[in-house]
Motif scaffolding. Sequence first.
Motif, PDB file in Angstrom:
ATOM      1  N   GLU A 194       0.823  -1.208   0.000  1.00 17.79           N
ATOM      2  CA  GLU A 194       0.000   0.000   0.000  1.00 17.79           C
ATOM      3  C   GLU A 194       0.863   1.266   0.000  1.00 17.79           C
ATOM      4  OE1 GLU A 194      -2.893  -0.151   3.139  1.00 17.79           O
ATOM      5  OE2 GLU A 194      -3.665  -2.084   2.450  1.00 17.79           O
ATOM      6  N   LEU A 195       1.945   1.254   0.756  1.00 19.50           N
ATOM      7  CA  LEU A 195       2.869   2.379   0.786  1.00 19.50           C
ATOM      8  C   LEU A 195       3.485   2.595  -0.591  1.00 19.50           C
ATOM      9  CD1 LEU A 195       4.290   4.553   2.477  1.00 19.50           C
ATOM     10  CD2 LEU A 195       5.992   2.814   3.115  1.00 19.50           C
ATOM     11  N   SER A 196       3.859   1.503  -1.250  1.00 23.32           N
ATOM     12  CA  SER A 196       4.423   1.600  -2.597  1.00 23.32           C
ATOM     13  C   SER A 196       3.432   2.246  -3.555  1.00 23.32           C
ATOM     14  CB  SER A 196       4.814   0.211  -3.122  1.00 23.32           C
ATOM     15  OG  SER A 196       5.855  -0.337  -2.370  1.00 23.32           O
ATOM     16  N   ARG A 197       2.179   1.795  -3.518  1.00 20.77           N
ATOM     17  CA  ARG A 197       1.159   2.354  -4.405  1.00 20.77           C
ATOM     18  C   ARG A 197       0.946   3.846  -4.168  1.00 20.77           C
ATOM     19  NH1 ARG A 197      -3.586  -1.676  -3.951  1.00 20.77           N
ATOM     20  NH2 ARG A 197      -2.332  -1.915  -2.179  1.00 20.77           N
ATOM     21  N   GLY A 213       6.107  13.620 -12.376  1.00 22.42           N
ATOM     22  CA  GLY A 213       5.696  13.320 -13.744  1.00 22.42           C
ATOM     23  C   GLY A 213       6.314  12.043 -14.294  1.00 22.42           C
ATOM     24  N   VAL A 214       6.689  11.109 -13.415  1.00 26.62           N
ATOM     25  CA  VAL A 214       7.311   9.865 -13.862  1.00 26.62           C
ATOM     26  C   VAL A 214       6.470   8.691 -13.380  1.00 26.62           C
ATOM     27  CG1 VAL A 214       9.370   8.402 -13.741  1.00 26.62           C
ATOM     28  CG2 VAL A 214       9.620  10.882 -13.786  1.00 26.62           C
ATOM     29  N   SER A 215       6.110   7.817 -14.321  1.00 28.45           N
ATOM     30  CA  SER A 215       5.401   6.597 -13.973  1.00 28.45           C
ATOM     31  C   SER A 215       6.445   5.549 -13.614  1.00 28.45           C
ATOM     32  CB  SER A 215       4.566   6.131 -15.163  1.00 28.45           C
ATOM     33  OG  SER A 215       3.935   4.916 -14.864  1.00 28.45           O
ATOM     34  N   LEU A 216       6.298   4.956 -12.419  1.00 28.23           N
ATOM     35  CA  LEU A 216       7.288   3.983 -11.961  1.00 28.23           C
ATOM     36  C   LEU A 216       6.657   2.978 -11.023  1.00 28.23           C
ATOM     37  CD1 LEU A 216       7.811   5.149  -8.872  1.00 28.23           C
ATOM     38  CD2 LEU A 216       9.336   6.672 -10.068  1.00 28.23           C
ATOM     39  N   VAL A 256      11.732   1.184 -10.219  1.00 25.98           N
ATOM     40  CA  VAL A 256      11.724   0.653 -11.574  1.00 25.98           C
ATOM     41  C   VAL A 256      10.878   1.594 -12.424  1.00 25.98           C
ATOM     42  CG1 VAL A 256      11.221  -1.327 -13.035  1.00 25.98           C
ATOM     43  CG2 VAL A 256      11.896  -1.681 -10.658  1.00 25.98           C
ATOM     44  N   PRO A 257      11.526   2.502 -13.182  1.00 28.65           N
ATOM     45  CA  PRO A 257      10.747   3.451 -13.982  1.00 28.65           C
ATOM     46  C   PRO A 257      10.079   2.765 -15.167  1.00 28.65           C
ATOM     47  CG  PRO A 257      13.093   3.745 -14.365  1.00 28.65           C
ATOM     48  CD  PRO A 257      12.956   2.695 -13.303  1.00 28.65           C
ATOM     49  N   ARG A 258       8.876   3.192 -15.474  1.00 22.84           N
ATOM     50  CA  ARG A 258       8.182   2.674 -16.656  1.00 22.84           C
ATOM     51  C   ARG A 258       8.523   3.524 -17.879  1.00 22.84           C
ATOM     52  NH1 ARG A 258       3.858   1.881 -12.632  1.00 22.84           N
ATOM     53  NH2 ARG A 258       3.683  -0.351 -12.325  1.00 22.84           N
ATOM     54  N   ASP A 259       8.875   4.778 -17.629  1.00 22.88           N
ATOM     55  CA  ASP A 259       9.254   5.722 -18.681  1.00 22.88           C
ATOM     56  C   ASP A 259      10.663   6.224 -18.381  1.00 22.88           C
ATOM     57  OD1 ASP A 259       6.566   5.565 -19.579  1.00 22.88           O
ATOM     58  OD2 ASP A 259       5.983   7.142 -18.182  1.00 22.88           O
ATOM     59  N   TRP A 292      18.019   2.494  -8.154  1.00 26.99           N
ATOM     60  CA  TRP A 292      17.328   2.615  -9.432  1.00 26.99           C
ATOM     61  C   TRP A 292      17.552   1.343 -10.226  1.00 26.99           C
ATOM     62  CZ3 TRP A 292      14.147   6.446 -11.234  1.00 26.99           C
ATOM     63  CH2 TRP A 292      14.059   7.600 -10.455  1.00 26.99           C
ATOM     64  N   ASN A 293      16.501   0.785 -10.797  1.00 22.37           N
ATOM     65  CA  ASN A 293      16.594  -0.387 -11.670  1.00 22.37           C
ATOM     66  C   ASN A 293      16.073  -0.019 -13.046  1.00 22.37           C
ATOM     67  OD1 ASN A 293      17.325  -1.661  -9.326  1.00 22.37           O
ATOM     68  ND2 ASN A 293      15.703  -3.169  -9.370  1.00 22.37           N
ATOM     69  N   ARG A 294      16.496  -0.795 -14.019  1.00 25.40           N
ATOM     70  CA  ARG A 294      15.944  -0.650 -15.370  1.00 25.40           C
ATOM     71  C   ARG A 294      14.583  -1.341 -15.388  1.00 25.40           C
ATOM     72  NH1 ARG A 294      21.513  -1.583 -16.738  1.00 25.40           N
ATOM     73  NH2 ARG A 294      22.360   0.302 -17.662  1.00 25.40           N
ATOM     74  N   PRO A 295      13.748  -1.051 -16.388  1.00 28.59           N
ATOM     75  CA  PRO A 295      12.441  -1.688 -16.439  1.00 28.59           C
ATOM     76  C   PRO A 295      12.487  -3.205 -16.391  1.00 28.59           C
ATOM     77  CG  PRO A 295      12.488   0.153 -17.942  1.00 28.59           C
ATOM     78  CD  PRO A 295      13.883   0.014 -17.400  1.00 28.59           C
TER      79      PRO A 295
END
Length: 162
Positions: A85-88, A99-102, A123-126, A153-156
Amino acid sequence: MMQALERAAAVFCTACICAELLSRFVGQGWGQKCIKAVAGLYILVVFADALPGAKAQFTALELPQVPAVSVGSLEDAVLAQTAEELSRTLEERCLSEAGVSLRLNISLRRTAEGVEAAEVQIVPRDAATASQKRAIEALLEGQLQLGPECIKWNRPGGEDVP
């Protein structure tokens, strides 16, 4: 014969309804899969009992012996649910503020004082610019009380970013 099949169909429907209701209470994950698997086995046993001649074939089957599975404690389940829940919540904030979807994978640990964040994997989606990354890191450091060394930071695909 027909009465046995009707009884088997009624038990089948009841087992399906009970399994679905119970899986809704437990939520998605291993619990739901276990409930559906047990319901499926129960249905097979009932059909084997109801159909003449099937008993002989099922009694010849020998079930494999498997070790017991540890499902963890209630405290572990609550900790995992809290981290999810915290992550969401923080994912939504990162999207609205930076402005980053991750996707965030937050690891929580128990301490003497309570619960604290141990690490967060991003893990960024964009693609994210350097300023967006700094804004996200500042947000997470402030909200989770983490040092910069605990933010990864991880790659997608999931691999670490050097």
